[in-house]
Design an enzyme around this catalytic site. Sequence first.
Site, mmCIF file in Angstrom:
data_model
loop_
_atom_site.group_PDB
_atom_site.id
_atom_site.type_symbol
_atom_site.label_atom_id
_atom_site.label_comp_id
_atom_site.label_asym_id
_atom_site.label_seq_id
_atom_site.Cartn_x
_atom_site.Cartn_y
_atom_site.Cartn_z
ATOM 1 N N CYS A 105 0.645 -1.402 -0.182
ATOM 2 C CA CYS A 105 0.171 -0.245 -0.062
ATOM 3 C C CYS A 105 1.024 1.282 0.151
ATOM 4 C CB CYS A 105 -0.969 -0.038 1.138
ATOM 5 S SG CYS A 105 -1.797 -1.404 1.328
ATOM 6 N N HIS B 130 -9.572 2.728 -1.312
ATOM 7 C CA HIS B 130 -8.249 2.331 -1.078
ATOM 8 C C HIS B 130 -7.844 1.587 -2.292
ATOM 9 C CE1 HIS B 130 -4.314 1.480 0.197
ATOM 10 N NE2 HIS B 130 -4.701 0.701 0.691
ATOM 11 N N CYS C 133 0.737 3.404 5.889
ATOM 12 C CA CYS C 133 1.186 1.949 6.161
ATOM 13 C C CYS C 133 0.860 1.113 5.222
ATOM 14 C CB CYS C 133 0.307 1.744 7.545
ATOM 15 S SG CYS C 133 -1.544 1.471 7.077
#
Lengths: 357, 441
Positions: B99, B392, B427
């Site tokens: 990510c 996301h 993160c």
Amino acid sequence: MTRSAEQLPTVPENYEQVQPAAKPNLGLLYATAGASAAGGFASDAAARALPALRKSPLGKVLPASLLNRGGDRLRAALEVPKIAHVVEGLTVDAEWHEKFCRVVHATPRPLVPGSSETAVFSGALHSLAFPVAMSVLTRQDFPLPVMGMVHLTNSVQHVMNVAVGEELTATAWTENLRTHRAGTVVDAVVTLTRNDGTVVWAGRSGYLAKGQTAAIAGEGARTSEEEWTDSSLTVPFNAPQQTAQWSLKADTGREYAGVSGDYNPIHLSGPSAKALGMKGAIAHGMYTASRALAATGVPSEVPFSWSVEFAAPVLLPATVAVSVHDDGRREHWNGSRVIAWNPKRNKPHLELVVKPL
Amino acid sequence: MDNIQQNAQQSLRRAVVVAGNRIPFARAGGAHANASNQDMLTAAIDGLVARAGISGERLGAVAGGAVLKHSRDFNLTREAVLGSALDPATPAFDIQMACATGMETVSTISNKIRVGQIEAGIAGGVDSASDAPIAVSEGLRRALLQLQRAKTPTQKLKALKNLRPNDLVPAAPTTGEPRTGLSMGEHQALTTQQWGVSREDQDQIAASSHQNLAAAYDRGFFDDLVTPFKGVSKDNNMRADSTVEKLSTLNPVFGKKLSGEATMTAGNSTPLTDGASAVLITSEDWASEHHLTPMAEVVDSEAAAVDFVSGNEGLLMAPAYAVPRLLARQGLTLQDMDLIEIHEAFASTVLAIMAAWESEEFCRDRLGLSEPVGTVDRSKLNVNGSSLAAGHPFAATGGRIVASTAKELAARAKAEGRPQTALISVCAAGGQGVAMILRSV
């Protein structure tokens, strides 16, 4: 802390060492034991589920002790055969070893750092030795029924690394027959030695024959409650902090059977396991033990011991909660502990303790 | 030594963000379900090229990446460049850092500019959870590979002999960590429990995310940051009317097997999403030559990683380590920041990281600091919404945050007449995280 060679198991002096006529074949051994279960004592369901086994010609040459399972108690005093089976020329095949490691999620490591040779994973050595132990357990004069035996504990001394392809001799015997609150326990011991006689690996498995209670011959008889007391698997179970999860599919037992050769029907499918009194197919204890061992940070060049205690079986398919704890890393490694449990029912499956030798 | 470092610092040029573009993010299986990674990344780059008016330009580099990637996408970013309005002589490369992929592409392109290797580049990322690669099972894969190597019919038969019916079941990608077998949500549930993050706080973070994103859309903030794609003009996960009360009715989805209350719901966890983003980063000279106005300078970035496998630290806690190290290197504190962007993988990730910075014990024992890092002023946090609302698409998130933050910094610097600084924290799987500082120019 170093352990002297004396503490490695050795064949008791009064035992006779024999070479079995043929290399033990697990498939045949299970056919033998399975047929006895189907023909001798188990339900009609077993007979239906295991027609091939029942018809097996091996059923006709069954050990009397296996067939005679109608009663809950064995009447005569029990005694294990004072025989050790010795099988020479065993080797770990490279392709098989890779497969085994893949199935149990172990990373193959070099024999020593920088070596082009591969060290055999300790769990794979158990699989190499297992058929020899089974050949003793299924001897006609072995007093307990093998089918349905419960694997309670397993402890291994991994004295030195063995290379893939290296020739080894396996020596297996049974000893330490003792009563247990749920039946009778016996130890199956196997050592693996190099051609020069050095013991490189030794394993001791504790098997429980449930419901089998009888007088035990000899002086060695004792009760074995100690196996349940000195452990983290207490009741009620206090789950440690989870660090990992195993998602075990329904075919996990078949997959491990494929690499270990342990085709015990209790691991293969729902019907075959139910026929033998299980709720369904269960994972091999040694599969979970190998996965637990592979998850630890035991350094590849250090001699170590590992011992595992099995509690509730893992009914497949399963989601198993796992806690892996390493005490130090690399050269500071001082031991590891793995606990696996059923998170839904908060029931422990196993505890593995690894220590430097 | 100090002198050498100072000289090295002085000889570096500034890398500035001049424009950003993304396609609206869409919930997986929805509007972008039939778009490939390459389609979406190309659309994001083309939109950026059109907005900056650099069609036909040869850039120094384009860095992009995707987390869920088909094996045929080995040169994903280069293929996107070839399909874009850029000069085909523009080189491109792929990066993958879960990510944090987008953040790492920004960092890499900026560094190339800072050391003088290139004048201008695009950093970006894309992910499709809808068009995800489905792999054949391990058994089938090995059999097919063996079949390919087989020469004789006997060998070919042998290769297929070991196939089992189960081998024909394909292996879909999962969000499980390979080493622990736990999904990202289950890992975060452990961290949530460890830090005692409450359900209400998580729902509050989620509601604010939706409300802030909706408000930003309403005031036209995204007009020059988002290009419509496949009939979608806004992130379709966004719920402008989201409230803590509504979110509180959702059932927990993670941490249900842990002792204690399960608090993580579909509302305070990010959904699987499809989307792509791209950011144009240049030297100041190149920007002025091309009549582009820099929005913010990429000051510095820091990556961190934690040992989550042993359970020693939470999977998504690496930013808690990266940020203090980055601030220390830059001689800054949390209080010097005008904007703080903490990627909302889960609402509880944001809350656990902020709690760690407030904890004397954590900052002393884990970071070796004599004082806590400090408290994040919530009014500076994720002011234009973040991943809980926007969604996301893993590798696209870094580009989304960097572009929006650069624009917000420029606007605030202009309004307040003083330079503005922002901190970004993202993160990532594998126990990793990337922190970055942007400053208005």
